[in-house]
Design an enzyme around this catalytic site. Structure first.
Site, PDB file in Angstrom:
ATOM      1  N   SER A 179       0.807  -1.227   0.000  1.00 60.11           N
ATOM      2  CA  SER A 179       0.000   0.000   0.000  1.00 60.11           C
ATOM      3  C   SER A 179       0.838   1.274   0.000  1.00 60.11           C
ATOM      4  CB  SER A 179      -0.946   0.012   1.205  1.00 60.11           C
ATOM      5  OG  SER A 179      -0.228   0.178   2.410  1.00 60.11           O
ATOM      6  N   LYS A 189       0.563   4.668   6.794  1.00 58.36           N
ATOM      7  CA  LYS A 189       0.021   5.413   5.653  1.00 58.36           C
ATOM      8  C   LYS A 189       0.501   6.858   5.747  1.00 58.36           C
ATOM      9  CE  LYS A 189      -2.846   1.876   4.782  1.00 58.36           C
ATOM     10  NZ  LYS A 189      -2.664   0.947   3.650  1.00 58.36           N
TER      11      LYS A 189
END
EC number: 3.4.21.89
Length: 290
Positions: free
Chosen positions: A38, A106
Site C-alpha cells: 500500500s 500510511k
C-alpha cells in the site's frame, strides 16, 4: 560502586533484560514489518522499520503481540502523555478503526476540519484554515493545480511534488471500485459519500475534529481511510524512524518474486538504515536520471 554493580547485575539478568526491552518498546521504539504494497513508491513490503513511539506523545503502553494495555486510558485519548498531532503529508503508524491489534502505516492526507474529494483525477484537499483565500493556497501549495467545488478552492494531489513516491494508475481502478460499491448498495464498505458535483461524480468527506485521513502512497493498491474511515488521535502510535532491514517477499512485483522463488527474500541493501526522507532522496535521484 556497589550500587553500580547491583545495577549491572540486574540489567544482565533475564528479568532486567526483559524489563529494559519492554521499556524501550513502550516509550521509545518498536519494530514492525510491512507486509503489503500500500505504500510502495516510498515504503515496500518486506521493509522492517523501527517506529518512533514518542512522535505524537506517548501511547498507552501495550504488551507486544497480545496488545494488552498495561494501564487504563485515563484521558480517553489513547496516550499516557499527549503530544503533537500528525501534520498533513506525514507518514504515520496507527491502529485503524476497524482493527484492534493490527498496525498500519500510511500518509496523513487531511486533518480535522479539512474536506477531501476523491475523483477520477485523484485526491483534492480543502484545508480548513484556507477559507477561500487564494493567497493561502499559493503560499502553502505553490504550483499546485486547484479546482473550485461548492464555492471552495480544492488542491489536487497536494503532496505529490514533495513526496515522489505517491502515484496513481492511469485508469484509477480504486475510484471505479468505490463507485461500483456505492451504486450497488454496498456503501457500508466505503467511508466517503458519493455525490454529484460540477457535473461529475466524486467522493466527499469532511474530517472530524482530532481525526486524520490516512492514504497509501500506492493509491490504487491501498486499503485506507477511503474504505474504513478517518483515524482518531487515540489510535495514533508514532512515525517511521528508519528501515533497519529489508527483504523482497513473495508479493514483490519489481523482481517478479511470485513466479521466481529465487527472487524471494533478497536483501535490499540500498534501503537499510534509511529514514523516509532518505528513501525519498533516492527516489528523486532515480527519477532525475531517467
Amino acid at each position: 560502586m556497589k550500587f553500580l554493580r547491583s545495577v549491572y547485575a540486574f540489567c544482565s539478568s533475564w528479568v532486567g533484560t526483559i524489563i529494559i526491552v519492554l521499556l524501550v518498546i513502550f516509550f521509545i521504539a518498536q519494530a514492525f514489518i510491512i507486509p503489503s504494497r500500500s505504500m510502495v513508491g516510498t515504503l515496500y513490503e518486506g521493509d522492517m522499520l523501527f517506529v518512533k513511539k514518542f512522535s505524537y506523545g506517548i501511547p498507552i503502553p501495550k504488551i507486544p503481540w497480545i496488545e494488552l494495555p498495561v494501564m487504563p486510558d485515563f484521558k480517553n485519548n489513547g496516550h499516557l502523555i499527549e503530544g503533537d498531532r500528525p501534520k498533513r503529508g506525514e507518514v504515520v503508524v496507527f491502529i485503524p478503526p476497524h482493527e484492534k491489534k493490527s498496525y498500519y502505516v500510511k500518509r496523513n492526507f487531511a486533518i480535522g476540519g479539512d474536506e477531501v474529494l476523491f475523483t477520477n483525477e485523484g485526491f483534492y484537499l480543502h484545508p480548513f484554515e484556507s477559507g477561500n483565500d487564494k493567497d493561502y493556497i499559493s503560499k502553502h501549495y505553490p504550483n499546485a493545480l486547484t479546482k473550485e467545488f461548492m464555492g471552495k478552492i480544492f488542491v489536487l494531489n497536494p503532496y505529490k511534488s514533495k513526496h515522489p513516491g505517491i502515484h496513481y494508475q492511469k485508469d484509477n481502478e480504486t475510484f471505479h471500485l468505490m463507485e461500483q460499491l456505492a451504486t450497488q448498495g454496498a456503501e457500508a464498505n466505503i467511508s466517503m459519500q458519493l455525490i454529484q458535483m460540477e457535473g461529475e461524480k466524486v467522493f466527499y468527506k469532511k474530517i472530524n475534529h482530532d481525526e486524520f485521513f490516512m492514504i497509501g502512497d500506492n493509491r490504487d493498491n491501498s486499503s485506507d481511510s477511503r474504505f474504513w474511515g478517518s483515524v482518531a488521535y487515540k489510535n495514533i502510535v508514532g512515525s517511521p524512524w528508519f528501515v533497519y532491514f529489508s527483504l523482497s517477499l513473495k508479493n514483490s512485483l519489481e523482481v517478479d518474486a511470485e513466479n521466481n522463488p529465487k527472487k524471494r527474500y533478497l536483501v535490499r541493501w540500498e534501503r537499510m538504515f534509511k529514514s523516509v526522507e532518505g528513501l525519498e532522496k533516492i527516489i528523486k535521484k532515480e527519477k532525475a536520471t531517467h
